[in-house]
Design a protein around this motif. Structure first.
Motif, PDB file in Angstrom:
ATOM      1  N   GLY A  65       0.829  -1.207   0.000  1.00  0.00           N
ATOM      2  CA  GLY A  65       0.000   0.000   0.000  1.00  0.00           C
ATOM      3  C   GLY A  65       0.859   1.249   0.000  1.00  0.00           C
ATOM      4  O   GLY A  65       0.633   2.175  -0.778  1.00  0.00           O
ATOM      5  N   VAL A  66       1.867   1.273   0.859  1.00  0.00           N
ATOM      6  CA  VAL A  66       2.792   2.419   0.918  1.00  0.00           C
ATOM      7  C   VAL A  66       3.484   2.579  -0.433  1.00  0.00           C
ATOM      8  O   VAL A  66       3.513   3.671  -1.019  1.00  0.00           O
ATOM      9  CB  VAL A  66       3.866   2.221   2.025  1.00  0.00           C
ATOM     10  CG1 VAL A  66       4.886   3.350   1.977  1.00  0.00           C
ATOM     11  CG2 VAL A  66       3.220   2.142   3.403  1.00  0.00           C
ATOM     12  N   GLY A 128      -4.199   1.448   5.191  1.00  0.00           N
ATOM     13  CA  GLY A 128      -3.260   2.018   6.159  1.00  0.00           C
ATOM     14  C   GLY A 128      -1.967   2.439   5.472  1.00  0.00           C
ATOM     15  O   GLY A 128      -1.389   3.489   5.781  1.00  0.00           O
ATOM     16  N   GLY A 129      -1.523   1.614   4.528  1.00  0.00           N
ATOM     17  CA  GLY A 129      -0.317   1.939   3.765  1.00  0.00           C
ATOM     18  C   GLY A 129      -0.496   3.206   2.958  1.00  0.00           C
ATOM     19  O   GLY A 129       0.403   4.045   2.866  1.00  0.00           O
ATOM     20  N   ARG A 130      -1.692   3.355   2.372  1.00  0.00           N
ATOM     21  CA  ARG A 130      -1.960   4.564   1.597  1.00  0.00           C
ATOM     22  C   ARG A 130      -1.949   5.804   2.499  1.00  0.00           C
ATOM     23  O   ARG A 130      -1.424   6.849   2.126  1.00  0.00           O
ATOM     24  CB  ARG A 130      -3.327   4.473   0.909  1.00  0.00           C
ATOM     25  CG  ARG A 130      -3.648   5.768   0.157  1.00  0.00           C
ATOM     26  CD  ARG A 130      -4.918   5.692  -0.595  1.00  0.00           C
ATOM     27  NE  ARG A 130      -6.043   5.459   0.293  1.00  0.00           N
ATOM     28  CZ  ARG A 130      -7.279   5.263  -0.139  1.00  0.00           C
ATOM     29  NH1 ARG A 130      -7.529   5.241  -1.428  1.00  0.00           N
ATOM     30  NH2 ARG A 130      -8.255   5.062   0.703  1.00  0.00           N
TER      31      ARG A 130
ATOM     32  N   ALA B  75      -4.857  -8.229  -2.534  1.00  0.00           N
ATOM     33  CA  ALA B  75      -5.506  -7.268  -1.622  1.00  0.00           C
ATOM     34  C   ALA B  75      -5.540  -5.877  -2.249  1.00  0.00           C
ATOM     35  O   ALA B  75      -6.559  -5.186  -2.210  1.00  0.00           O
ATOM     36  CB  ALA B  75      -4.783  -7.247  -0.273  1.00  0.00           C
ATOM     37  N   PHE B  76      -4.410  -5.474  -2.854  1.00  0.00           N
ATOM     38  CA  PHE B  76      -4.339  -4.144  -3.464  1.00  0.00           C
ATOM     39  C   PHE B  76      -5.363  -4.010  -4.591  1.00  0.00           C
ATOM     40  O   PHE B  76      -6.098  -3.023  -4.667  1.00  0.00           O
ATOM     41  CB  PHE B  76      -2.929  -3.864  -4.000  1.00  0.00           C
ATOM     42  CG  PHE B  76      -2.791  -2.483  -4.572  1.00  0.00           C
ATOM     43  CD1 PHE B  76      -2.500  -1.405  -3.753  1.00  0.00           C
ATOM     44  CD2 PHE B  76      -3.004  -2.250  -5.925  1.00  0.00           C
ATOM     45  CE1 PHE B  76      -2.407  -0.119  -4.271  1.00  0.00           C
ATOM     46  CE2 PHE B  76      -2.910  -0.975  -6.450  1.00  0.00           C
ATOM     47  CZ  PHE B  76      -2.607   0.094  -5.621  1.00  0.00           C
ATOM     48  N   GLU B  77      -5.419  -5.010  -5.457  1.00  0.00           N
ATOM     49  CA  GLU B  77      -6.336  -4.947  -6.605  1.00  0.00           C
ATOM     50  C   GLU B  77      -7.798  -4.964  -6.168  1.00  0.00           C
ATOM     51  O   GLU B  77      -8.652  -4.304  -6.772  1.00  0.00           O
ATOM     52  CB  GLU B  77      -6.039  -6.105  -7.571  1.00  0.00           C
ATOM     53  CG  GLU B  77      -4.709  -5.915  -8.297  1.00  0.00           C
ATOM     54  CD  GLU B  77      -4.251  -7.139  -9.064  1.00  0.00           C
ATOM     55  OE1 GLU B  77      -3.326  -7.010  -9.884  1.00  0.00           O
ATOM     56  OE2 GLU B  77      -4.802  -8.240  -8.837  1.00  0.00           O
TER      57      GLU B  77
END
Lengths: 137, 116
Positions: A65-66, A128-130, B75-77
């Protein structure tokens, strides 16, 4: 002409190296990612649930995410860095197959709990990473 | 015995490179992620049932299958689908990966049991 030829010989190995480089980066990331996941699984043995896989999946999702939102928001890291960390390291650190095999081996109610915690914490970790990427960007 | 870290890492190299060579890219087509997750789960289901040694399981199971499949990209997608106004596709993606991978694990068990 002599100059042209020397440029060609200088350009040859450079091109080959550029083509090989992404594979080397992914290979290094894959080695470290898989080895570290194994280390986490050894440090956090499966109890009621397989905690090691959960920890790797949540931590890896947070880091992805980060990494990916940083790309959209700031773009400080190079494409090569994102390749080695994202495709090489994080995709190998996290795992769907181990999660699936472990889930299939649990009693029904624990299997449901394992899916819920991996999915809920995994998706939340991306967000959370974003959030962290926004703060540091 | 060779150190477990080295065995898992070597399998991880093969898994990560195979995933990349097959064209799976982060933040691209979700069906590519689904494909590696289902194929890798089938292989791992077969490997944990097969009478192979601990070292082979570390290389091909924990290392290769673990690295070939990916949770973080999935998860990201899925989150991105939900956020780009496609919550229904996000839910379908989450469900299809789960059902596909669990079904593939079961199939892997059955195939090895049938061969034994």
């Amino acid at each position: 002409m002599g100059t042209d030829r020397s440029e060609e010989t200088a350009a040859g190995p450079m091109h080959a190296l550029e083509r090989v480089e992404p594979f080397l980066l992914i290979a290094v990331g894959g080695f470290v990612g898989a080895a570290l996941r194994h280390a986490v699984a050894v440090a956090l043995p499966a109890g009621t649930l397989p905690w090691g896989t959960l920890a790797a999946n949540v931590l890896g999702s947070f880091a992805l995410g980060v990494l990916l939102y940083e790309a959209h928001l700031a773009g400080v890291l190079s494409a090569e860095t994102r390749l080695v960390i994202g495709t090489g390291f994080l995709s190998s650190f996290t795992t769907y197959s181990t999660f699936a095999v472990e889930t299939a081996g649990l009693a029904p109610e624990l299997a449901v709990a394992n899916v819920v915690v991996n999915y809920v914490f995994g998706f939340t970790a991306i967000l959370g990473g974003r959030w962290v990427a926004r703060v540091i960007a | 015995m060779v150190s477990p870290t080295l065995l898992v890492g070597a399998g991880g190299v093969l898994g990560a490179l195979s995933r990349h060579l097959l064209g799976e890219r982060i933040d691209a087509r979700t069906r590519d992620t689904l494909a590696v997750n289902v194929v890798g789960s089938f292989l791992l289901g077969a490997l944990v049932t097969a009478p192979i040694g601990d070292s082979a399981l570390l290389v091909f199971g924990t290392g290769f299958c673990g690295a070939f499949t990916t949770f973080s990209t999935f998860a990201f997608e899925t989150v991105r689908l939900a956020e780009t106004g496609e919550p229904r596709r996000a839910a379908i993606n989450a469900a299809v990966n789960l059902v596909g991978a669990l079904g593939a694990v079961g199939l892997g068990w059955l195939v090895v049991d049938g061969l034994a």
